[in-house]
Write an enzyme that holds these catalytic residues in place. Structure first.
Site, PDB file in Angstrom:
ATOM      1  N   HIS A   1       0.923  -1.180   0.248  1.00 26.09           N
ATOM      2  CA  HIS A   1       0.194  -0.215  -0.061  1.00 26.09           C
ATOM      3  C   HIS A   1       0.948   1.269  -0.112  1.00 26.09           C
ATOM      4  O   HIS A   1       0.559   2.090  -0.801  1.00 26.09           O
ATOM      5  CB  HIS A   1      -0.955  -0.050   1.209  1.00 26.09           C
ATOM      6  CG  HIS A   1      -1.696   1.180   1.346  1.00 26.09           C
ATOM      7  ND1 HIS A   1      -3.289   1.148   1.198  1.00 26.09           N
ATOM      8  CD2 HIS A   1      -1.536   2.205   1.777  1.00 26.09           C
ATOM      9  CE1 HIS A   1      -3.840   2.292   1.279  1.00 26.09           C
ATOM     10  NE2 HIS A   1      -2.787   2.946   1.583  1.00 26.09           N
ATOM     11  N   GLU A   2       1.804   1.212   1.009  1.00 23.87           N
ATOM     12  CA  GLU A   2       2.612   2.727   1.081  1.00 23.87           C
ATOM     13  C   GLU A   2       3.453   2.768  -0.320  1.00 23.87           C
ATOM     14  O   GLU A   2       3.953   4.008  -0.805  1.00 23.87           O
ATOM     15  CB  GLU A   2       3.435   2.374   2.379  1.00 23.87           C
ATOM     16  CG  GLU A   2       2.595   2.686   3.596  1.00 23.87           C
ATOM     17  CD  GLU A   2       1.624   3.524   3.687  1.00 23.87           C
ATOM     18  OE1 GLU A   2       1.834   4.672   3.057  1.00 23.87           O
ATOM     19  OE2 GLU A   2       0.481   3.436   4.352  1.00 23.87           O
TER      20      GLU A   2
ATOM     21  N   HIS B   1       1.586   4.562  -2.818  1.00 21.08           N
ATOM     22  CA  HIS B   1       1.785   5.771  -2.799  1.00 21.08           C
ATOM     23  C   HIS B   1       3.108   6.505  -3.133  1.00 21.08           C
ATOM     24  O   HIS B   1       2.970   7.503  -3.942  1.00 21.08           O
ATOM     25  CB  HIS B   1       1.367   6.211  -1.050  1.00 21.08           C
ATOM     26  CG  HIS B   1       0.207   6.072  -0.630  1.00 21.08           C
ATOM     27  ND1 HIS B   1      -1.091   6.481  -1.284  1.00 21.08           N
ATOM     28  CD2 HIS B   1      -0.494   5.538   0.482  1.00 21.08           C
ATOM     29  CE1 HIS B   1      -1.966   6.312  -0.554  1.00 21.08           C
ATOM     30  NE2 HIS B   1      -1.456   5.660   0.427  1.00 21.08           N
TER      31      HIS B   1
ATOM     32  N   ASP C   1      -6.952   7.437   3.329  1.00 17.61           N
ATOM     33  CA  ASP C   1      -6.784   7.899   1.928  1.00 17.61           C
ATOM     34  C   ASP C   1      -7.953   8.562   1.298  1.00 17.61           C
ATOM     35  O   ASP C   1      -7.975   9.626   0.617  1.00 17.61           O
ATOM     36  CB  ASP C   1      -6.099   6.907   1.065  1.00 17.61           C
ATOM     37  CG  ASP C   1      -4.891   6.461   1.757  1.00 17.61           C
ATOM     38  OD1 ASP C   1      -4.258   7.118   2.514  1.00 17.61           O
ATOM     39  OD2 ASP C   1      -4.335   5.426   1.406  1.00 17.61           O
TER      40      ASP C   1
END
Length: 292
Positions: free
Chosen positions: A110-111, A114, A186
């Site tokens: 997930h990170e 980003h 988010d």
């Protein structure tokens, strides 16, 4: 005091980037620090990354960084100590949470989504910290800021911010076929930004501003509520979010190797700071070029 005793009010604004740089020079001359912090580029970067900080906040930040170094058995702060202190102050203390292997991989993916999105789409962004260390309600984070001190943004820059916010969800779907509960915050921030673009900034097909109300300016929360309560405005928000979700999904699919490299680095090291993030990306890009 008698009325009229003072006929002038003085307003002291927060320091500019130049002022913050002077403050760092002043405080570093009085606080133990690693020689890396004497580099011009490092001090310039710290001045950029503390936009909105007052002199007291900067001094407190460095005092906290010294405490971080002392807890680690060192007697001088480093750059990573300063950014750890910054995260502690702005987001919360790191929590000794043990993830399952599946959770660790999901949060790292997930990170990484980003970060890859910010690198590819946020051309005016500096990547500060990429982490899978839990802080308060956040399981991980990407901290990024403008390369230069600025006070305005264009529509394309705000759209890039939407895409970056949705990059985590897009990465989860790309690697796991579905997203989990991670993208909740988010989506909240992306919805708020999209609502501001629709209802305040005239960036989504209508010039009507929901801030033009009889009682004066409305808060950001009320602005979001007003925008989402109107059918046409809500549809514009959804269109913005959907288009940027599709955009970032395409970018990540084309740069899957960058996401994988960042994910693997996070799994191995928990946290990347500054140049460590871009170094992982640049190495992945070099491997891609060598294999072609």
């Amino acid at each position: 005091m008698r009325p009229g005793r003072f006929d002038r009010r003085l307003y002291f604004d927060l320091p500019t980037k130049s002022g913050r740089r002077d403050l760092f020079d002043y405080f570093f001359s009085r606080k133990a620090h690693h020689e890396q912090l004497d580099q011009e580029s490092v001090r310039e970067r710290l001045a950029y990354d503390t936009l909105g900080y007052s002199p007291v906040m900067i001094e407190h930040l460095l005092d906290e960084a010294l405490l971080v170094s002392l807890r680690d058995g060192r007697d001088a702060m480093s750059l990573s100590d300063i950014y750890e202190a910054k995260l502690n102050e702005e987001i919360g203390l790191a929590q000794p949470t043990v993830y399952t292997d599946a959770e660790r991989r999901a949060v790292a993916t997930h990170e990484a989504g980003h970060a890859a999105a910010a690198y590819m789409l946020g051309k005016s962004r500096r990547l500060e910290v990429l982490s899978i260390i839990k802080r308060r309600a956040s399981l991980g984070l990407l901290a990024h800021s403008d390369i230069e001190e600025r006070f305005t943004q264009t529509r394309s820059e705000l759209e890039a911010m939407l895409a970056i916010a949705l990059g985590g969800m897009a990465a989860e779907e790309m690697f796991f076929g579905e997203s989990g509960t991670g993208p909740g915050s988010d989506l909240a921030s992306a919805t708020g930004l999209a609502a501001m673009m629709v209802g305040s900034l005239g960036m989504a097909g209508s010039l009507i501003s929901y801030e033009a109300v009889a009682e004066g300016l409305v808060s950001r929360r009320n602005l979001v509520g007003k925008v989402l309560s109107d059918h046409d405005s809500k549809r514009r928000v959804e269109t913005l979010l959907d288009s940027q979700k599709e955009r970032v999904a395409g970018v990540l699919a084309e740069n899957r190797d960058l996401v994988e490299a960042l994910r693997d680095a996070l799994i191995a090291r928990d946290e990347l700071v500054g140049d460590e993030i871009t170094r992982v990306i640049e190495q992945a890009v070099a491997r891609r070029a060598a294999s072609n």
